[in-house]
Structures are given as structure tokens and as C-alpha cells.
Design an enzyme around this catalytic site. Sequence first.
Site, PDB file in Angstrom:
ATOM      1  N   SER A  48       0.836  -1.183   0.000  1.00  0.00           N
ATOM      2  CA  SER A  48       0.000   0.000   0.000  1.00  0.00           C
ATOM      3  C   SER A  48       0.880   1.244   0.000  1.00  0.00           C
ATOM      4  CB  SER A  48      -0.952  -0.049   1.200  1.00  0.00           C
ATOM      5  OG  SER A  48      -2.033   0.808   1.001  1.00  0.00           O
ATOM      6  N   ASP A  73      -9.602  -4.045  -5.743  1.00  0.00           N
ATOM      7  CA  ASP A  73      -9.087  -3.161  -4.698  1.00  0.00           C
ATOM      8  C   ASP A  73      -9.861  -1.846  -4.754  1.00  0.00           C
ATOM      9  OD1 ASP A  73      -7.593  -1.526  -3.006  1.00  0.00           O
ATOM     10  OD2 ASP A  73      -5.698  -2.482  -3.548  1.00  0.00           O
ATOM     11  N   HIS A 116      -8.150  -4.754  -1.220  1.00  0.00           N
ATOM     12  CA  HIS A 116      -6.829  -4.273  -0.805  1.00  0.00           C
ATOM     13  C   HIS A 116      -6.124  -5.243   0.135  1.00  0.00           C
ATOM     14  CE1 HIS A 116      -3.891  -1.117  -0.754  1.00  0.00           C
ATOM     15  NE2 HIS A 116      -3.978  -0.919   0.539  1.00  0.00           N
TER      16      HIS A 116
END
Length: 930
Positions: free
Chosen positions: A784, A862, A895
Site C-alpha cells: 500500500s 481493490d 486491498h
Amino acid sequence: MSSSTHSHKRKNSHLFPHRKSSNSSMDRPFFPDGNISSNTDSQVDESTNTFDGNRATDATIDVTDGQTPFIQDRSSMHPRRESFEFNDIENQRSVHSFFSVNTFNRRWGEWSLLEKRSFTLVFTLIALLVLFLIVILIPTKFLPTKTTPTKISPADSRIGKRTFSIENVLNGDFAIPEDTFHFIDPPHRLLSHDLDPGLFFTTKEIDGQTHFVAKQLFDKSFEINLGRNRFEFEGVEYTVSSVQISYSLDKIIFGTDLEPDFRHSSKGYYWIKDLNSGFIQPISPPERSADNHELGLWKLSYAHFSPAYNYIYFVYENNLYLQQVGATVARQITEDGSKDILNAKPDWIYEEEVLSSDQAIWWAPDDSKAVFARFNDTNVDEIQLDSYTDMRNPYVSKTIIKYPKPGFKNPKFDLFLVDLQNGVISSINTGGQEDSILYNGKWISPDAFRFEITDRNSKILNVKVYDVQSYQLLTVRTTDSNLFNGWIEKTKDVVSIPPKPESKRMDYGYIDIHTDNKGFNHLFYYPTIFTKDGIQLTKGNWEITGNGVLGYEYETDTVFFTANEIGVMSQHLYSTSLADPTTSSALQVLQKPSEKNDFYEFELSSSARYAVSKKLGPDTPKKVAGPLTEVLNIAEIDNDSVLQLTRDEKFKEKLKNYDIPTTSYQSMVLNDGIEINYIEIKPANINPKKKYPILVNVYGGPGSQTFTTKSSLAFEQAVVSGLDAIVLQIEPRGTGGKGWSFRSWARKRLGYWEPRDIIEVTKKFIQRNNPHIDESKVAIWGWSYGGFTSLKTVELDNGETFEYAMAVAPVINWTLYDSIYTERYMNQPSENQEGYFDVSTIKNFKSFESLKRLFIIHGTSDDNVHVQNTFRLVDQLNLLGLTNYDMHIFPDSDHSIRYHNAQRIVFQKLYYWLKDAFDGRFDNKKLLSL
């Protein structure tokens, strides 16, 4: 601590009469580890838990799978550090380093006494000689500069080397099971210890079936069976996924069939159970067609008790409903709910970036009133997530999400007051501009609602109070973050302080956490609701950490909180007094200051008489519950008044099979005088003749604090042990816990200082330990925001330091991320062109040619960091003709990357790809993708 001197009387146990077991039917464990999820105000959701310094989580565990070996935290995945968990168990960590004994081929019992004595003498002499040579040969500069001493028990010391890999981690070899424990909140704050019995619920196996059980910390004999975790309705069996229990132990709200939406939100069936009759009925909107027509069931966004347990409130199809407890029909409060209008429920960006909740409603403590927010997404642009794996659908199905990006339209919000005493709903004029952001809400008294709004860029904070009696809305305080070169972060919950006539305190006040004049986040006491300037309760070059104020003890006017005053990477429990906060003795650390690397978390009961204490590092995690004064230092607990909640016998036995990596907590002063904290994890048995590869693990998000003294046995430790490598975890400038002079480096320049600090720390570490580092095998990885930081580091480094990189779900251009998070640090693109396009965007793709190999991972669904980022990156690499990269795409994963077994595979991929890198299989930069 003052509370330690109290004499505790009988705790009104008569309020909780013993109840016969209900006749509802349940069986089988609720979770594989016996834990249960509880996602209400009165209980805490334990469906997943985080470690490695991440924030608390609200992810949902799939309880239908008997074994879930690898659970990841959706709640910490911004462009931010991915956190994860193994075997559905919280805090699976250890930092102890043990030596091991090699087993003998010949059975010891077959040897003669003389042989045994001779062998023992020779073996002992050889072992002492080997240890002496190791100590002499290892250069002192390879030893940590600031090290947490490894505690080695002589009885457990061994000689030898036994490693573990990522498979051991994924298989749950280092899991530490916990007993379920949740305080049940009373309908109002308990002002006296004598009124607080420490009521909680847990689970218990009875005849092979899991039951909910209410118990007390005060009266150990008190136990009420609340029924099993399975029940039947219309001939169909349901398994409970979440539970809320009323303080009077007469009603329970169950959640079943919960399907996650985003980080905190889900939809599912909710039920109310009467514990006196055992009768269970679905919670439903009136006069609506059922989602499940055959059984008459409705998928709700949530359903909860109000604080005083007088009402059930829930959201269905983005409309708010209220139902009196005991009634059978709900009342619809709003009528305009739609895909664009959300009532009492946040839209995607407010759930993700601001409220960190599936709710947008705030109740007065006496249930007399409530304020809810309505979010209008009509003008917000959409993103589309495609779903590919539905075998029944020949076409790609689509999910549409309202997702504002920097510079584009944000959602609008309105606040409404529901006066339940008068049956009136009215609008509150918030006084904000069109692009204002609603940051927090709290009832300070039964008639005063306090909330916070900022400008679009989250730079100016206005604290407002709506007084119901006078219908007045006043701005009581304004904070300009430009004065400390910062921004307004997501604020922590304020704590209401009730009147206390005996202390001449006649008004409601509150405690808030915000920046002081030296740039550190501290406690401030506001004696009245309308006070403009607060009284600073804490001060110093350290910060309040964790969840802010943990509890307030009315009898002694004591406030409890956690802070990093002893060490920036650790966390201890503190108290201070409202009675005379100016005295030097007001601030007290409640754990041993000499244990500077300890990391504690606490949860306090309503009166602060009882607590759940979690020691999360640096040694084996442990969790207990009992009187606060008796659970402060877990290592010293040896009495029966404390409940042991962790069951670590198997964990400690398992540790004897391995040499656990050594973890040290260090700092380094850079060339410009900035001190950077980092963690070094190295093999337990260093070979002075060997050169070791390095993996640098980064996150680096602004204001975050990812690497602390919490212990861990996870991916990085598996790399150290199984791949015989060294791991560095680096906290660059811009991160949290060290005041605004350190944090503000990130303002308007995401991705500028992080790679510079990471490169300098890595280079200096290599220089100091050069004889023992394989400079041709230096890798970096992150998830991330950590993926973004890794790529920015590679871009700047241009092959000088790093040979390999792994980026999971990375941001590559901040115009592609959401508006509230990005503009909080960067302002809008039109106001910061240089920051967005010259500093923070990855654009020198040619620099990736210098890598031996790059590995990119992303999920197609995501909703946070869209796969658009990875596809743009790969497209640019293709345009340059670069082939030194691998890519793994996970269909329909969000995610957290866990859909269809992905959660296990993603870490296997990372581990074995890194093994290939360190084994030299990627040395040819032009090697075709595998």
C-alpha cells in the site's frame, strides 16, 4: 495510583440474578479459536486483530471455514501499511532467541555410564570453546548500537541452528489462542467502583457446543448461560457472527450471514433474542418486501442497541429505523435513502478516511436524543470494479463506488437531530462551507452535542457545540494547523467529564487530545462545554498514543491513557489528575519505567476499576483481565483474582524447536541531524564468516507509526530465519509519535523524504557492517503506502543500493487516490502542482532498469488503491521495453488480497520470490518473466 487505596465493597451483584438457560439451540465453536465478534458500542469486534504497530481493525472473519490460517486486516490498508494475522489469533509474536540441541542418532539410553560421562565432559568443553570463539570473532561493529537484550533461560538454552519458513507462519505454528473476553457496558457511566462488578461475557464449551456466558470479575461464582451460538428460524439453522448483550442480561442482538462491504461495513441478517423466553425474531423494516422472500429476512447495514438499551437502531437501504426494545415494529426515520443518499451510514470515503466506522449516528447518553449525518454523493464521481470469477455469469459483473479523487467533487453532509422525548426531527445548521469535512461527533451532556468540521484540505479545524435547549450553534475553538506546518489528522474521541458538586464542579466538561505549543499531541481539559482555552494536563517531548483516553475514574478524578514518554517505539499506561493538573506529581507512569521497551494496551471498565491488560512486546504476548491495580505489570501476576486470557503453552513448546531471530530497536542520526528509528532483525546464530542479504521493510505513511516494540513472528521473521537474511524496518521522517517537527516533513511532499531517509539508513548500516553484508542482495518491500515508498526509493536510488524490490498494491500517482486522505497532506492538485507531479508521482520509470528484478502484486477489486495504479506502472515499463519484472494479479481481491485463498498465496509468492532473488536466480536483468 490513587485507586489502589480504595476499599471495595459489595458490587451490587443482586442486579444480576441467576437466570435459567434459554431453550435456544446452538452447537459448534463460534470461531475456530473460540473468539466471538462483537461490533457494538458495548463490545469490541475481535474478528481480526492487528500487530506490527497498526491501528485497530474491524475486518470480518469467515467463520464458516473451520481453519482460517491467515487473516489480514482490512482496516489498516490505505495506501498504508498492510497488516495481517495468522490463524485468527491476535498477537502471534515472540522475540526470545533460544539455542537448540541437535538430536543424536544413537539413543542416549543405550550408552554406558562411562560413555555418558565422557561424552558430557567432551561436549561441554567443545561447546564452551565454540561459544568463546564466536564471541571473539564477531566484530563489535556488527553488534546493535541500541539493543533489547535477549532473555535466555539457562534451562532452555540449546546449541545448533533450526530455522522456520513462511509455511510455519501460515500454518499457525506460532499462534497464541485467547479466551474471549468483552466488557458489557452499563447504560450509564458508573461513578463508583462499588457499583462496578466488572460484568463481561465470554464463550464456554458445554457438551461440545459453544455457549455465550455472562460473568463478573468481582464475583467469580456469578455465571449466567445465555445460550448457544447457533439457532433455528423457520427450519433453517443460523450461526452467529456478531453479538451484543444488554447490561441487564435480558436481550441479545445477533448478526448472521454478514457479507463485508468495505473496511468497516457489511450487510447481514440481525436478530433480537429475549433471554427470558428464548424467543428469537428478525430485526426488520416495517411494510417492506423481504430480501429473502421465503423466510422474510432483510439484509441490514447494521443493528445496535442505543447506549441506555432503550432502543434498537438500524439502517436498511440507507434509511434509518428506530425500534423500542420490547416492541415488534420499527419506525422509519428517513425516507430519502438511495445509492447517492446515505442516512446514519457513511459513504465510502467517510468510512475509510474520517469516521472509521459503519455508523454515522451519535446518541445522547440517556437515549433522549440522537444526531445522525446524511451524506449526499450525487455529484461524486464513480469508479467501477469488475468481478471475473462468478462461474454462473458469462459476463463480467460490475460494482460501482462513489469515489472522489483529488480536485474532484466531495460528498456533502448534513446533520439532523432526533428528539425522542418530543418526537421531532430537525436540521442542524452546521455553519460549514460546501466542501467542509465532518470529523467527529460526541454528546458532552444530555443536551450538548459537540462536533468538528474542517475545510476541504483539513488545515483549519472548527470545534462546534449545538445546545439543544437554546437551539444555538457556537464555534468554541478554532485550530489552524498551518501554524505548526501540519494538518488535521483523524481526531480521537473526546471524553465527557460529568459535574462533581463536592469538588465545586457544577458543569459538564471534556478531555480532548490535540497539539500543544511545542508541537506534541497532549491531553487538554475543558472545564465547560463552551470553554475556549483548555487546561493542558500533559506536556513534554512525547505524545499520547493508542486510542487516546482509556478511562476516567470519577471518585479520584483520575484520567488514564497510553503514551510513549519512556520510549518512542514503546507504550505504557499513565494517569493524571483533574484535581490539580499543574503539580509535577499529577503525571504517573503505571508500569516500571525501567522496562523501557514494553508495549502495553489496555481496555478499562466503566468506572476504571477493572481492566484488560495486553502486553504485546517485546517478549511473548500475554493478555489478562482483573482489577486495574493488579494487571499493570503482567510479568508479576501470580494471584487468582486475575484471569489469564492467553493460552501460550503450545506456543512456548513450539519455540523450543526453533532459533528465533534476534530483534533490536535502534536509531541513527542522518547527515542533516535528523534521528531515524529502525528495527533490526537478524538470525539468532550469526556466522562471522558469512555475508548476509538484506530486506528493507517500509511503510512510511504520514503520521503513521508502523514499527514499534510489539513482538512478531510473521513474514519478516520467516525471511530472517528461513532465508538467512537481515531485515531492517525503517520509520522515515513524516511518520508519527515524535511531534510535528518530525511529522510535518511529509506536508505537500509525499514520497520525497521517505526514500532519502531509507537509502541513507540502509547505506550507513551496510557501511558499518560491510564485512558481513552481501551488497549484491539488498531488497526492499512494502504494501500500500509501503509499496509507494518502495517504488519511490527504487526510483531515487537508481540501482546504487537496492537490487530487488517487491511492491504490493502500490500508489504510483496521488491524483489516482481518494481526495480526503491525499488533500489532507498535499492540498488540491491546483494548489500544489509541483508536489503532485514533480515530487510525489513515480515517473522516472527508466530507473527500474537498474533493478535485477521487480515484483508487483495487486488485486483487481481493490476499492482502496485501484489496480489502475499497477496497470499504469506496468504499461510504462513495457513502453521502455523492460522485462525485469514479475506481476501477480489476484482476481476479485480487495486491498487485503484474500479472496479465494489469496491471503495465503500472496505471502508464499513474496517469500519464494525473495528466495529466488537471494539465491541469484534473477541476476540476469534481461531474464524473461517467469
